[in-house]
Design a protein around this motif. Structure first.
Motif, PDB file in Angstrom:
ATOM      1  N   LYS A   1       9.376  11.342 -11.069  1.00 49.75           N
ATOM      2  CA  LYS A   1      10.208  12.093 -10.497  1.00 49.75           C
ATOM      3  C   LYS A   1       9.902  12.179  -9.067  1.00 49.75           C
ATOM      4  N   PRO A   2      10.741  12.416  -8.046  1.00 45.61           N
ATOM      5  CA  PRO A   2      10.649  12.542  -6.756  1.00 45.61           C
ATOM      6  C   PRO A   2       8.861  13.375  -6.413  1.00 45.61           C
ATOM      7  N   GLY A   3       8.075  13.080  -5.630  1.00 45.91           N
ATOM      8  CA  GLY A   3       6.731  13.614  -5.427  1.00 45.91           C
ATOM      9  C   GLY A   3       5.770  12.958  -5.991  1.00 45.91           C
ATOM     10  N   TRP A   4       6.025  11.724  -6.891  1.00 48.45           N
ATOM     11  CA  TRP A   4       4.825  11.057  -7.423  1.00 48.45           C
ATOM     12  C   TRP A   4       5.157   9.615  -6.641  1.00 48.45           C
ATOM     13  N   ASP A   5       4.009   9.370  -5.605  1.00 42.32           N
ATOM     14  CA  ASP A   5       4.167   7.954  -4.825  1.00 42.32           C
ATOM     15  C   ASP A   5       2.794   7.092  -5.521  1.00 42.32           C
ATOM     16  N   PHE A   6       3.069   5.935  -5.277  1.00 41.82           N
ATOM     17  CA  PHE A   6       2.345   4.961  -5.649  1.00 41.82           C
ATOM     18  C   PHE A   6       1.964   3.913  -4.303  1.00 41.82           C
ATOM     19  N   ALA A   7       0.713   3.608  -3.906  1.00 37.91           N
ATOM     20  CA  ALA A   7       0.512   2.961  -2.755  1.00 37.91           C
ATOM     21  C   ALA A   7      -0.347   1.987  -3.090  1.00 37.91           C
TER      22      ALA A   7
ATOM     23  N   THR B   1      -5.045   9.646  -8.314  1.00 35.68           N
ATOM     24  CA  THR B   1      -5.716   8.480  -9.121  1.00 35.68           C
ATOM     25  C   THR B   1      -5.718   7.238  -8.668  1.00 35.68           C
ATOM     26  N   PHE B   2      -6.619   6.404  -9.465  1.00 36.85           N
ATOM     27  CA  PHE B   2      -6.541   4.993  -9.099  1.00 36.85           C
ATOM     28  C   PHE B   2      -5.900   4.295 -10.400  1.00 36.85           C
ATOM     29  N   ILE B   3      -4.948   3.508 -10.157  1.00 36.00           N
ATOM     30  CA  ILE B   3      -4.388   2.866 -11.322  1.00 36.00           C
ATOM     31  C   ILE B   3      -3.978   1.353 -10.919  1.00 36.00           C
TER      32      ILE B   3
ATOM     33  N   THR C   1      -3.847   3.094   6.690  1.00 35.72           N
ATOM     34  CA  THR C   1      -2.624   3.118   6.458  1.00 35.72           C
ATOM     35  C   THR C   1      -2.249   2.365   5.158  1.00 35.72           C
ATOM     36  N   LEU C   2      -1.412   3.143   4.198  1.00 37.81           N
ATOM     37  CA  LEU C   2      -1.243   2.299   2.906  1.00 37.81           C
ATOM     38  C   LEU C   2       0.487   2.246   2.804  1.00 37.81           C
ATOM     39  N   ILE C   3       0.751   1.374   1.723  1.00 41.14           N
ATOM     40  CA  ILE C   3       1.984   1.236   2.000  1.00 41.14           C
ATOM     41  C   ILE C   3       2.631   1.464   0.567  1.00 41.14           C
ATOM     42  N   ASN C   4       3.869   2.610   0.560  1.00 42.30           N
ATOM     43  CA  ASN C   4       4.257   3.015  -0.559  1.00 42.30           C
ATOM     44  C   ASN C   4       5.413   1.996  -1.486  1.00 42.30           C
ATOM     45  N   GLN C   5       5.779   2.557  -2.569  1.00 39.79           N
ATOM     46  CA  GLN C   5       6.578   1.810  -3.378  1.00 39.79           C
ATOM     47  C   GLN C   5       8.074   1.578  -2.534  1.00 39.79           C
ATOM     48  N   ASP C   6       8.215   2.149  -1.646  1.00 40.97           N
ATOM     49  CA  ASP C   6       9.374   2.107  -0.962  1.00 40.97           C
ATOM     50  C   ASP C   6       9.124   1.098   0.251  1.00 40.97           C
ATOM     51  N   GLY C   7       7.738   0.488   0.373  1.00 40.89           N
ATOM     52  CA  GLY C   7       7.622  -0.284   1.495  1.00 40.89           C
ATOM     53  C   GLY C   7       7.141   0.576   2.849  1.00 40.89           C
TER      54      GLY C   7
ATOM     55  N   ARG D   1       2.589  17.166  -5.982  1.00 38.16           N
ATOM     56  CA  ARG D   1       2.226  16.080  -5.280  1.00 38.16           C
ATOM     57  C   ARG D   1       1.407  15.149  -5.616  1.00 38.16           C
ATOM     58  N   LEU D   2       1.944  13.950  -6.169  1.00 41.91           N
ATOM     59  CA  LEU D   2       1.070  13.054  -6.922  1.00 41.91           C
ATOM     60  C   LEU D   2       0.792  11.750  -6.221  1.00 41.91           C
ATOM     61  N   PHE D   3      -0.181  11.328  -6.355  1.00 42.14           N
ATOM     62  CA  PHE D   3      -0.593  10.022  -5.456  1.00 42.14           C
ATOM     63  C   PHE D   3      -1.298   8.767  -6.403  1.00 42.14           C
ATOM     64  N   SER D   4      -0.641   7.999  -6.596  1.00 47.48           N
ATOM     65  CA  SER D   4      -1.298   6.808  -7.617  1.00 47.48           C
ATOM     66  C   SER D   4      -1.996   5.718  -6.368  1.00 47.48           C
ATOM     67  N   ILE D   5      -3.162   5.323  -6.329  1.00 47.65           N
ATOM     68  CA  ILE D   5      -3.611   4.109  -5.480  1.00 47.65           C
ATOM     69  C   ILE D   5      -3.871   3.007  -6.276  1.00 47.65           C
ATOM     70  N   THR D   6      -3.314   1.865  -5.985  1.00 47.40           N
ATOM     71  CA  THR D   6      -3.441   0.791  -6.744  1.00 47.40           C
ATOM     72  C   THR D   6      -5.107   0.174  -6.373  1.00 47.40           C
ATOM     73  N   ILE D   7      -5.462  -0.243  -7.585  1.00 53.69           N
ATOM     74  CA  ILE D   7      -6.614  -1.079  -7.114  1.00 53.69           C
ATOM     75  C   ILE D   7      -6.457  -2.361  -7.625  1.00 53.69           C
ATOM     76  N   ASP D   8      -5.356  -2.921  -7.586  1.00 51.54           N
ATOM     77  CA  ASP D   8      -5.111  -4.450  -7.695  1.00 51.54           C
ATOM     78  C   ASP D   8      -4.219  -4.732  -6.614  1.00 51.54           C
ATOM     79  N   PRO D   9      -4.506  -4.498  -5.271  1.00 50.43           N
ATOM     80  CA  PRO D   9      -3.624  -4.661  -4.271  1.00 50.43           C
ATOM     81  C   PRO D   9      -2.940  -5.835  -4.128  1.00 50.43           C
TER      82      PRO D   9
END
Lengths: 566, 194
Positions: B128-134, B70-72, B46-52, B102-110
């Motif tokens: 824009k909506p549809g791109w989440d960062f977790a 992607t990993f960023i 379970t990951l946590i997105n930009q809205d918590g 649907r775009l999903f960036s996952i951080t590698i600096d949690p």
């Protein structure tokens, strides 16, 4: 064919027109030098044009972006000496480097890797010197002076002539003067100590610092002997050995006078960087001084750092008390039993520490969109007034009590807990309680949570930099209240700082030192689980456990959360 | 907001660059990136997105539209801006045809990338909506990187990677390297089946 020619002609004419648009502001010639630099810096660091509009750019050939998301300094870094990250070499972009022929140093990424991944990182390997005209073409079209095309990482910037001229002026000025306090033969450092620090603590800081300086000078002497015997040094070695000196900047009296004292010290003998330092008071006046002097201050021992997202010159171990408060907010936010904010009471001792803990808690609590909790600030006398305290606790059946206080109310803890709801818990700061933490009575330990911003897992490695520990160093009850002044200073010097100093070679710019330090890999050190870096990141230890104490006089420290609470 | 002259000017400039520099990457015929089709078994994290908000990775990637991963990380230099600029562009290119990827960036600096940092990052890129960062716990992030055969022990040695999931058979198109936005769009459309 004919059509293409016409199109070309048309495009050429348009382009001539394009780059000769009358400037929207006075021509650069009419601007003061300082103003040009300010505008150029704004383009370079923030991606904002002199007109205030975002700078347009094309990336990867055809992706149009504006530069408010990322700017030159995102890749070439603040000092303009470039970066190397994940196989991408970003070359220097200062006038002094651009106006000389350049040959890119070989790097690991230059060969194809086992799976045949191609090297996208490096295109231009060798080029002659730029001049202002070829440099403008480099930024507009992505070509070097002999027509080699850059890779797609470097954006193309369609700038007007006057904006381009300002940017080039800035690049010419960028890192053009070596910073004070450093030369090809010497590094001058200072450390900052305030007069509230005990002689023991002062000694704990100065011992490793002095060792570090002595060791650097000894190495230099040995190195000079080698040279005498005809040894030919590598370029890297040439820069690693330099004379080093350390001044002690003692600050006396009220913090409002520190700035003046600091200015006097640094005017008399400027230094390249401040190595550590220690104070029990708020570090803000020193922080502000270092920002205004653009002077790196590397890992002072303080629980009162300035918590800011834009501070550049001071590196801190962590956010001090604020970090303990922040971890508490994230931890409580995960508890299903605490969905109702009314169930939480925060009692804050009217002290610098109490307020910093509460500020940390509140900043995160607000960030995660929780309603404010009831907060009461009490003087030391009020804290131990049992009657008054009972009154406060009887206003509601609280489930969580945050006690941002020192150890003076530990004797009353049992009574206080009896007034909470059945499952009610108390959270306190281990740093604020210090050595008195073990005085928490055994029969309430299951109800008391403590913030613990230090390592808990066994550490195998150099403890003080003097020897290698063969047996793992365990964190235990004896570490309560240990301020870890010596061990943290050794970490600061031998792990984080030396890496930076050795890698700046002959680029003696303070901003470059900070850039280089920010690009280092994570470190495993004795006092923290992990130190991690990154451009602009200035609090390198990001963790804080929530723990409980086991039974006995030498209790075990039992983690109730991960190192980084999310 | 958008200055029409500027936009036209930039477009012309772009065409100009293309015409005048036949060797420029826009024209380059050879692909600069490496493409493979892979099958991955993702961990149940379970990951946590930009809205918590909590996001289950396994259920997120499922669904009948492709998802790009992607990993960023928030403070990364050089590679991440380029990857994220690609996301921005894919969003706007597809918006023109009424699609929203649907775009999903996952951080590698949690440790550094809290929801707040991630939210500001997306805002900076005008996502824009549809791109989440977790983000997530380091152990979970490591598990995700490993599952995608993208594990790196340190964020400083990270490399550019886009992964597109094909909803038809659950396979992933793995794109290593830096693509132009046209190439990225083509890869995406290839998965959509258009």
């Amino acid at each position: 064919m004919k059509y293409i020619d016409t199109l070309l002609l048309f495009l050429l004419l348009t382009s001539l027109f394009l780059f000769n648009v009358p400037p929207s502001h006075a021509a650069p010639g009419a601007l003061q030098k300082a103003e040009i630099i300010r505008l150029g810096e704004q383009m370079y660091r923030q991606g904002i044009l002199p007109s205030g509009k975002p700078m347009p750019a094309f990336i990867r050939g055809d992706v149009e972006v504006d530069s408010s998301a990322f700017s030159c300094s995102s890749c070439h870094l603040r000092a303009g000496l470039g970066s190397y990250e994940g196989g991408v070499v970003t070359p220097p972009t200062t006038g002094s480097k651009l106006y000389k022929p350049y040959r890119r140093p070989p790097s690991m990424g230059d060969t194809m890797d086992q799976s045949g991944r191609h090297i996208y990182a490096k295109t231009v390997q060798e080029r002659p010197a730029y001049n202002r005209t070829t440099l403008a073409s480099a930024m507009r079209f992505g070509v070097d002076p002999v027509g080699q095309t850059f890779n797609d990482v470097m954006p193309r910037y369609p700038l007007s002539d006057s904006d381009m001229s300002i940017l080039i002026d800035y690049l010419e000025a960028l890192s053009s003067q070596p910073s004070p306090g450093a030369s090809s033969t010497e590094f001058r450092f200072a450390t900052i100590i305030t007069d509230d620090v005990t002689p023991q603590d002062r000694q704990a800081l100065l011992m490793p610092l002095q060792n570090f300086i002595d060791r650097k000078n000894q190495q230099l002497a040995m190195y000079s002997d080698f040279i005498k015997f005809g040894y030919i040094p590598t370029a890297e070695m040439k820069y690693a050995f330099r004379k080093a000196s350390l001044d002690i900047w003692m600050l006396k009296g009220p913090p409002a006078t520190w700035q003046k004292q600091l200015t006097a010290y640094s005017t008399k003998k400027p230094v390249f960087a401040v190595l550590g330092g220690i104070s029990n008071q708020n570090w803000k006046p020193v922080h502000d001084f270092c920002e205004s002097e653009r002077l790196p201050c590397l890992f002072p021992i303080t629980n009162f750092p300035v918590v800011s997202e834009t501070g550049w010159y001071t590196y801190y171990f962590n956010k001090g008390y604020a970090q303990e408060g922040e971890a508490t907010a994230r931890y409580l936010n995960r508890q299903e039993s605490l969905r109702d904010e009314k169930a939480i009471l925060q009692i804050v001792q009217d002290s610098e520490a109490g307020k910093a803990l509460a500020a940390g808690f509140q900043s995160v609590w607000k960030e995660i969109d929780r309603l404010p909790v009831t907060t009461v600030t009490l003087t030391a006398a009020q804290l131990t007034d049992q009657g008054g305290m009972n009154k406060i606790l009887s206003t509601h059946s609280y489930t969580a009590l945050l006690l941002w206080t020192d150890a003076r109310l530990l004797p009353n803890l049992k009574t206080m807990i009896s007034r909470l709801s059945d499952q009610g818990i108390v959270v306190m700061s281990s740093e604020y309680l210090g050595k008195n933490m073990a005085a928490i009575s055994e029969n309430v330990r299951d109800r008391v949570l403590l913030t613990w911003p230090y390592r808990l897992t066994p550490y195998v490695g150099p403890k003080t930099g003097q020897f290698d520990a063969k047996v793992p160093t365990l964190t235990s009850a004896k570490d309560y209240g240990d301020r870890r002044i010596t061990s943290r200073s050794v970490t600061m010097l031998l792990q984080a700082t030396l890496q930076g100093l050795n890698r700046i070679y002959d680029n003696l710019y303070r901003d470059h030192l900070l850039d280089v330090m920010s690009m280092q890999m994570d470190l495993t050190v004795r006092d923290y689980e992990r130190l991690s870096f990154g451009p602009g990141q200035r609090y390198v230890s990001k963790g804080c456990y929530i723990i409980q104490l086991g039974p006995g006089a030498d209790p075990a420290l039992i983690p109730r959360s991960e190192w980084v609470v999310q | 907001m958008i200055n029409p002259f500027k936009t036209i000017a930039s477009l012309l400039l772009l065409v100009l660059m293309t015409v005048m520099l036949p060797s420029s990457p826009v024209h380059a015929e050879s692909k600069k990136y490496k493409r493979t089709v892979e099958h991955y078994t993702l961990p149940n994290v379970t990951l946590i997105n930009q809205d918590g908000k909590k996001v289950s990775l396994q259920s997120l990637v499922k669904g009948d539209t492709p998802i790009v991963v992607t990993f960023i990380y928030g403070t990364c230099t050089t590679i991440c801006p380029v990857l994220s600029a690609g996301f921005v562009n894919l969003q706007s290119k597809l918006a023109a045809t009424g699609q929203s990827p649907r775009l999903f960036s996952i951080t590698i600096d949690p440790e550094n990338d809290t929801p707040k940092v991630m939210k500001e990052y997306l805002k900076r890129f005008r996502a824009k909506p549809g791109w989440d960062f977790a983000t997530g716990s380091r152990a979970d992030i490591d598990a995700v990187m490993k599952a995608f055969n993208a594990y790196i022990p340190d964020k400083m040695s990270h490399y550019p990677l886009n992964l597109i999931r094909n909803p038809k058979d659950g396979s992933w198109v793995r794109l290593f390297g830096i693509m132009s936005s046209r190439e990225f769009l083509e890869e995406y459309q290839g998965v959509v089946g258009k």
